[in-house]
Write a protein that holds these residues in place. Sequence first.
Motif, mmCIF file in Angstrom:
data_model
loop_
_atom_site.group_PDB
_atom_site.id
_atom_site.type_symbol
_atom_site.label_atom_id
_atom_site.label_comp_id
_atom_site.label_asym_id
_atom_site.label_seq_id
_atom_site.Cartn_x
_atom_site.Cartn_y
_atom_site.Cartn_z
ATOM 1 N N MET A 50 -67.231 -40.879 80.953
ATOM 2 C CA MET A 50 -68.277 -40.757 79.945
ATOM 3 C C MET A 50 -67.822 -39.868 78.781
ATOM 4 O O MET A 50 -68.041 -40.196 77.615
ATOM 5 C CB MET A 50 -69.570 -40.213 80.561
ATOM 6 N N LEU A 51 -67.178 -38.759 79.089
ATOM 7 C CA LEU A 51 -66.671 -37.883 78.031
ATOM 8 C C LEU A 51 -65.599 -38.593 77.217
ATOM 9 O O LEU A 51 -65.573 -38.501 75.982
ATOM 10 C CB LEU A 51 -66.125 -36.583 78.629
ATOM 11 N N ASP A 52 -64.724 -39.311 77.904
ATOM 12 C CA ASP A 52 -63.656 -40.045 77.216
ATOM 13 C C ASP A 52 -64.215 -41.139 76.311
ATOM 14 O O ASP A 52 -63.634 -41.460 75.282
ATOM 15 C CB ASP A 52 -62.704 -40.645 78.252
ATOM 16 N N ALA A 53 -65.374 -41.684 76.681
ATOM 17 C CA ALA A 53 -66.020 -42.730 75.874
ATOM 18 C C ALA A 53 -66.802 -42.152 74.702
ATOM 19 O O ALA A 53 -67.380 -42.890 73.913
ATOM 20 C CB ALA A 53 -66.943 -43.568 76.755
ATOM 21 N N GLY A 54 -66.837 -40.815 74.615
ATOM 22 C CA GLY A 54 -67.511 -40.189 73.486
ATOM 23 C C GLY A 54 -68.961 -39.806 73.719
ATOM 24 O O GLY A 54 -69.661 -39.415 72.789
ATOM 25 N N VAL A 55 -69.438 -39.910 74.949
ATOM 26 C CA VAL A 55 -70.814 -39.501 75.258
ATOM 27 C C VAL A 55 -70.889 -37.982 75.158
ATOM 28 O O VAL A 55 -70.010 -37.276 75.643
ATOM 29 C CB VAL A 55 -71.240 -39.981 76.660
ATOM 30 N N ASP A 56 -71.924 -37.491 74.525
ATOM 31 C CA ASP A 56 -72.097 -36.049 74.341
ATOM 32 C C ASP A 56 -72.196 -35.339 75.682
ATOM 33 O O ASP A 56 -72.875 -35.802 76.595
ATOM 34 C CB ASP A 56 -73.360 -35.795 73.520
ATOM 35 N N VAL A 60 -74.297 -36.054 79.369
ATOM 36 C CA VAL A 60 -73.620 -36.189 80.670
ATOM 37 C C VAL A 60 -74.131 -35.117 81.627
ATOM 38 O O VAL A 60 -74.426 -35.400 82.787
ATOM 39 C CB VAL A 60 -72.082 -36.113 80.505
ATOM 40 N N ALA A 61 -74.248 -33.891 81.134
ATOM 41 C CA ALA A 61 -74.737 -32.791 81.968
ATOM 42 C C ALA A 61 -76.124 -33.091 82.516
ATOM 43 O O ALA A 61 -76.407 -32.852 83.694
ATOM 44 C CB ALA A 61 -74.739 -31.486 81.171
ATOM 45 N N ARG A 62 -76.989 -33.617 81.692
ATOM 46 C CA ARG A 62 -78.354 -33.945 82.142
ATOM 47 C C ARG A 62 -78.314 -35.027 83.213
ATOM 48 O O ARG A 62 -79.015 -34.951 84.217
ATOM 49 C CB ARG A 62 -79.206 -34.400 80.960
ATOM 50 N N PRO A 68 -74.155 -28.133 80.138
ATOM 51 C CA PRO A 68 -73.036 -28.492 79.263
ATOM 52 C C PRO A 68 -71.850 -27.541 79.426
ATOM 53 O O PRO A 68 -70.699 -27.961 79.340
ATOM 54 C CB PRO A 68 -73.633 -28.402 77.855
ATOM 55 N N GLU A 69 -72.134 -26.271 79.705
ATOM 56 C CA GLU A 69 -71.046 -25.298 79.876
ATOM 57 C C GLU A 69 -70.150 -25.673 81.054
ATOM 58 O O GLU A 69 -68.917 -25.583 80.962
ATOM 59 C CB GLU A 69 -71.619 -23.889 80.086
ATOM 60 N N TYR A 75 -64.490 -30.337 83.097
ATOM 61 C CA TYR A 75 -64.147 -31.732 82.845
ATOM 62 C C TYR A 75 -63.564 -31.976 81.453
ATOM 63 O O TYR A 75 -62.553 -32.637 81.323
ATOM 64 C CB TYR A 75 -65.376 -32.631 83.044
ATOM 65 N N ALA A 76 -64.196 -31.461 80.420
ATOM 66 C CA ALA A 76 -63.783 -31.783 79.048
ATOM 67 C C ALA A 76 -62.376 -31.293 78.737
ATOM 68 O O ALA A 76 -61.629 -31.960 78.026
ATOM 69 C CB ALA A 76 -64.774 -31.205 78.041
ATOM 70 N N GLY A 77 -61.995 -30.157 79.266
ATOM 71 C CA GLY A 77 -60.670 -29.627 78.995
ATOM 72 C C GLY A 77 -59.546 -30.470 79.557
ATOM 73 O O GLY A 77 -58.414 -30.405 79.094
ATOM 74 N N ASN A 78 -59.853 -31.305 80.537
ATOM 75 C CA ASN A 78 -58.826 -32.126 81.179
ATOM 76 C C ASN A 78 -58.531 -33.415 80.433
ATOM 77 O O ASN A 78 -57.537 -34.059 80.726
ATOM 78 C CB ASN A 78 -59.259 -32.474 82.610
ATOM 79 N N ILE A 79 -59.370 -33.813 79.479
ATOM 80 C CA ILE A 79 -59.167 -35.105 78.832
ATOM 81 C C ILE A 79 -58.830 -34.999 77.355
ATOM 82 O O ILE A 79 -58.557 -35.991 76.721
ATOM 83 C CB ILE A 79 -60.401 -36.019 78.992
ATOM 84 N N ARG A 80 -58.843 -33.802 76.833
ATOM 85 C CA ARG A 80 -58.605 -33.652 75.400
ATOM 86 C C ARG A 80 -57.148 -33.892 75.075
ATOM 87 O O ARG A 80 -56.254 -33.366 75.695
ATOM 88 C CB ARG A 80 -59.017 -32.268 74.949
ATOM 89 N N ASP A 81 -56.929 -34.718 74.088
ATOM 90 C CA ASP A 81 -55.583 -35.005 73.602
ATOM 91 C C ASP A 81 -55.461 -34.345 72.237
ATOM 92 O O ASP A 81 -55.775 -34.949 71.222
ATOM 93 C CB ASP A 81 -55.354 -36.515 73.515
#
Length: 87
Positions: A50-56, A60-62, A68-69, A75-81
């Motif tokens: 979901m994060l990779d697809a651009g979902v806020d 996703v947290a909800r 979100p934290e 999760y978010a730190g693992n997919i950032r390019d």
Amino acid sequence: MFPAPKGGVLDTHNFLNRVWQPVVNALVEAGKVQQYLPQYNARHTFITLMLDAGVDAKDVARWVGNSPEIIYKHYAGNIRDLSVPEV
């Protein structure tokens, strides 16, 4: 994600023992997957996709019952390019 057969909340213990483990173990035996992974891994995959697809991350947290934290931290730190832009 998976409703109970007659509707309502799924009994996760029952699902794990009667559905998840037999199916995943059969996939391992058939060579379709490398090793058994617990059902929690599906949650992690869903969040990452979901994060990779651009979902806020707030959305996703909800959906998954986190803040979100926590989503950003785990999760978010693992997919950032990241790349340094040309100056």
